[in-house]
Scaffold this active site. Structure first.
Site, mmCIF file in Angstrom:
data_model
loop_
_atom_site.group_PDB
_atom_site.id
_atom_site.type_symbol
_atom_site.label_atom_id
_atom_site.label_comp_id
_atom_site.label_asym_id
_atom_site.label_seq_id
_atom_site.Cartn_x
_atom_site.Cartn_y
_atom_site.Cartn_z
ATOM 1 N N HIS A 198 -11.087 -3.160 2.606
ATOM 2 C CA HIS A 198 -11.111 -3.111 4.169
ATOM 3 C C HIS A 198 -11.836 -1.711 4.395
ATOM 4 O O HIS A 198 -12.008 -1.418 5.729
ATOM 5 C CB HIS A 198 -9.609 -2.679 4.481
ATOM 6 C CG HIS A 198 -8.937 -1.605 3.811
ATOM 7 N ND1 HIS A 198 -8.598 -1.298 2.509
ATOM 8 C CD2 HIS A 198 -8.688 -0.340 4.403
ATOM 9 C CE1 HIS A 198 -8.258 -0.485 2.285
ATOM 10 N NE2 HIS A 198 -8.347 0.450 3.144
ATOM 11 N N ASP A 199 -12.378 -0.870 3.580
ATOM 12 C CA ASP A 199 -13.105 0.298 3.762
ATOM 13 C C ASP A 199 -14.627 0.297 3.695
ATOM 14 O O ASP A 199 -15.323 1.161 3.938
ATOM 15 C CB ASP A 199 -12.611 1.571 2.713
ATOM 16 C CG ASP A 199 -11.150 1.761 3.282
ATOM 17 O OD1 ASP A 199 -10.664 1.861 4.351
ATOM 18 O OD2 ASP A 199 -10.722 2.265 2.199
ATOM 19 N N ASP A 240 0.887 -1.003 0.064
ATOM 20 C CA ASP A 240 -0.073 0.072 -0.036
ATOM 21 C C ASP A 240 0.716 1.219 -0.001
ATOM 22 O O ASP A 240 1.808 1.340 0.784
ATOM 23 C CB ASP A 240 -0.841 0.015 1.239
ATOM 24 C CG ASP A 240 -2.239 0.568 0.905
ATOM 25 O OD1 ASP A 240 -2.453 1.410 0.406
ATOM 26 O OD2 ASP A 240 -3.294 -0.331 1.192
ATOM 27 N N GLU A 297 -6.524 4.067 -6.220
ATOM 28 C CA GLU A 297 -7.614 4.414 -5.479
ATOM 29 C C GLU A 297 -7.995 5.579 -5.836
ATOM 30 O O GLU A 297 -7.733 6.544 -5.354
ATOM 31 C CB GLU A 297 -7.325 4.377 -3.824
ATOM 32 C CG GLU A 297 -8.917 4.457 -3.088
ATOM 33 C CD GLU A 297 -8.794 4.683 -1.630
ATOM 34 O OE1 GLU A 297 -9.917 4.370 -1.075
ATOM 35 O OE2 GLU A 297 -7.997 5.412 -1.320
ATOM 36 N N ASP A 313 -3.048 4.820 -2.336
ATOM 37 C CA ASP A 313 -4.080 5.284 -1.503
ATOM 38 C C ASP A 313 -4.522 6.664 -1.653
ATOM 39 O O ASP A 313 -3.534 7.612 -1.820
ATOM 40 C CB ASP A 313 -3.500 4.939 0.065
ATOM 41 C CG ASP A 313 -4.543 5.508 1.058
ATOM 42 O OD1 ASP A 313 -5.455 4.660 1.283
ATOM 43 O OD2 ASP A 313 -4.430 6.463 1.621
HETATM 44 C C1 GLC Z 1 -8.025 5.055 1.850
HETATM 45 C C2 GLC Z 1 -7.712 4.047 2.638
HETATM 46 C C3 GLC Z 1 -8.525 4.255 4.022
HETATM 47 C C4 GLC Z 1 -7.680 5.164 4.705
HETATM 48 C C5 GLC Z 1 -7.815 6.491 3.735
HETATM 49 C C6 GLC Z 1 -6.826 7.395 4.363
HETATM 50 O O1 GLC Z 1 -9.418 5.524 1.570
HETATM 51 O O2 GLC Z 1 -8.167 2.910 2.077
HETATM 52 O O3 GLC Z 1 -8.353 2.935 4.653
HETATM 53 O O4 GLC Z 1 -8.614 5.672 5.760
HETATM 54 O O5 GLC Z 1 -7.499 6.355 2.615
HETATM 55 O O6 GLC Z 1 -5.571 7.082 4.123
#
Ligand code: GLC
Length: 556
Positions: free
Chosen positions: A330-331, A98, A258, A201
């Site tokens: 995971h979100d 990540d 992402e 991310d």
């Molecule tokens: C992304 C991650 C998430 C995190 C956010 C801030 O969306 O997937 O888990 O809280 O970024 O880093």
């Protein structure tokens, strides 16, 4: 199109904290991942995305990094990481880390130095502004986890810093060339160490709409959604392209962004032949019915909406590039709880959802436990919830007038903790995850839903996912599944999601989520049934009869 190794990959996301604990402290770790690599291999995945394991205060579970060059002791050591890379290589598995570089932790040395000397070089790594008590902030954007994006700089009364996420996650200033160079050197350090690439991310946030300014407030708090600034910010691709040139491209690394809120014209720049990423996640499913008011305002999703969202996004990228397909991560809440109505949450329904998503064009990403059909959990009090975004959404729901019980029910539907309960290995009290006290309670249903049980049963969801992955790798069908064109079929037919994949072979994918038996006219008789989530399949006089929740893949 130039063929790449990752086009045909199947990825498996491991959330290390909740996967396998090896030392009894209740927290999953890298030695635990190493011990379980053969399980990932047995499932058939070839790429592992590891959620963050760098040093972190874990305010946002590792998405707040305090040292990019070390492993958090709770997850293991750098030797463990090297052992993991070697063990993965032995098994022909690739490790994708990540990459969290929109922000770091407020406990990172860079931020500490910025606090000591805001006008010095590290001050320029962040967005720090002068401010005096009683003045408005430089902008009224609401942070993702609630409240304003500004916070007093520790040790100062007249300076503030910007954070798009939690106040423990100060944003890095990508306008600063020295910051960018420092980030690129770190990325190359990891690529040289043997990681195959990165899941990137929150990357869409690195380009701010500057100078900071207000947008019309959209809640009583006087703040506005940060989406307003993302809509206006221009020019992110120059950062992304530079990063790709300096790091990913020379290493031929696999990257998946992402990315939310991309503009149509950005798609080819992001994932086209010379795009800045190899791929990006398709969040169009998880975004269905999202409300800017908050989780409490979000109606349940229907499978009909899921179909529409999938068809729209795959039409949009056709001929442009590869999306990465998910039903959860995971979100997100568990995909089976989010997309399937309660009556569809049998193993048969779970197979239908898994199969329909898996065979879309793009790269399938499975999240740990998805292959078992792990479900959302429930709570009796908000204090049982760890996730910071759930705590904020709980307050938002109360402010909107919901009772505590109603607000908790909302959180149960959407909480990120749903995805973070320990992986269900077996039916023992701690489900084989730990010998200690698990950091989040195990789901009570682990006595029924667990890997040990499903491995031993030929018709389990787990074995169905294995069959899907086998089909994707099968030399006879891989070309069609990976590169074949995508063509929705009988799109208007309610209760049915159907599409063709056409390549060297022609596949017709059919899923009946209407809840009743359904007759589906076929353009051609099927040659073979490649996958079926039930024992029977009946076809006659040019029509297929599908039982409720039946899913089949036909070769026609
Ligand atoms: C992304 C991650 C998430 C995190 C956010 C801030 O969306 O997937 O888990 O809280 O970024 O880093």
């Amino acid at each position: 199109m130039e063929k790449k190794w990752w086009h045909s990959a199947t990825a498996y996301q491991i959330y290390p904290k909740s996967y396998q604990d090896s030392n009894g402290d209740g927290i999953g770790d890298l030695p635990g991942v190493i011990d379980r690599l053969d399980e990932v291999k047995a499932l058939g995945a070839d790429v592992i995305w590891l959620s963050p394991i760098y040093c972190s205060p874990l305010a946002d579970q590792g998405y707040d990094i305090s040292d990019y060059f070390n492993i958090d002791p709770r997850f293991g050591t750098m030797e463990d990481m090297d052992r993991l890379l070697a063990a993965a290589k032995d098994r022909d598995l690739k490790i994708v880390m990540d990459l969290v570089v929109n922000h770091c932790s407020d406990e990172h040395e860079w931020f500490r130095k910025a606090c000591e000397d805001p006008d010095g070089p590290y001050g320029q790594f962040f967005y720090i502004r002068d401010w005096h008590e009683g003045e408005p902030y430089p902008c009224n954007w609401r942070s993702y986890f609630g409240g304003p994006c500004w916070e007093l700089l520790p040790g100062h009364t007249d300076k503030i810093y910007f954070h798009a996420f939690h106040k423990k996650q100060p944003d890095l200033n990508w306008e600063n060339p020295l910051l960018r160079r420092t980030v690129y050197d770190m990325i190359n350090w990891w690529l040289d160490r043997g990681v195959a690439g990165f899941r990137i991310d929150a990357i869409i946030n690195i380009k701010k709409f500057l100078p900071f300014r207000d947008f019309p407030a959209d809640r009583d708090d006087g703040l506005c959604s940060i989406q307003r600034m993302l809509e206006k910010a221009k020019g992110i691709t120059s950062f992304l392209d530079e990063m790709a040139d300096e790091t990913f491209r020379p290493h031929d690394a696999f990257t998946v962004g992402e990315v939310f809120n991309e503009k149509d014209e950005e798609l080819p720049l992001f994932i086209g032949e010379r795009g800045c990423f190899s791929s990006m996640f398709d969040f169009s499913g998880t975004l269905i019915n999202k409300s800017e008011k908050g989780w409490y305002d979000q109606p349940p999703v229907t499978m009909e909406q899921y179909k529409e969202a999938m068809f729209a996004s795959h039409r949009r990228v056709a001929g442009v590039g590869f999306l990465s397909n998910i039903i959860e991560n995971h979100d997100e809440p568990r995909g089976v709880s989010f997309f399937l109505p309660p009556e569809g949450r049998s193993e048969t329904g779970k197979k239908l959802l898994g199969g329909l998503g898996f065979l879309l064009p793009g790269i399938p990403f499975l999240y740990q436990g998805q292959e078992l059909g792990m479900e959302n959990t429930t709570h009796t009090d908000i204090s049982e919830i760890d996730d910071i975004s759930s705590q904020d959404e709980y307050r938002v729901a109360l402010d909107a007038g919901l009772s505590p019980a109603e607000a908790l029910a909302v959180v149960d539907r959407f909480s990120r903790d749903n995805a973070r309960t320990p992986y269900q290995w077996d039916d023992t009290p701690n489900t084989g995850f730990t010998t200690g006290k698990p950091w989040l309670p195990v789901h009570p249903n682990h006595t029924e839903i667990n890997l040990a049980e499903q491995k031993g049963r030929a018709d389990s969801l787990y074995n169905f996912y294995r069959a899907l992955i086998r089909l994707r790798r099968d030399p006879e069908y891989a070309d069609t599944v990976v590169y074949g064109s995508f063509e929705p079929y009988l799109e208007e037919r309610e209760g049915l999601m159907a599409y063709y994949r056409r390549g060297r072979r022609t596949l017709l994918v059919l899923g009946n989520y209407s809840g009743a038996e359904m007759t589906v006219p076929l353009n051609e008789a099927s040659k073979r049934v490649l996958l079926n989530n039930l024992e029977r399949y009946s076809e006659k006089d040019g029509a297929a009869t599908l039982a409720p929740w039946q899913f089949v893949v036909l070769e026609v």
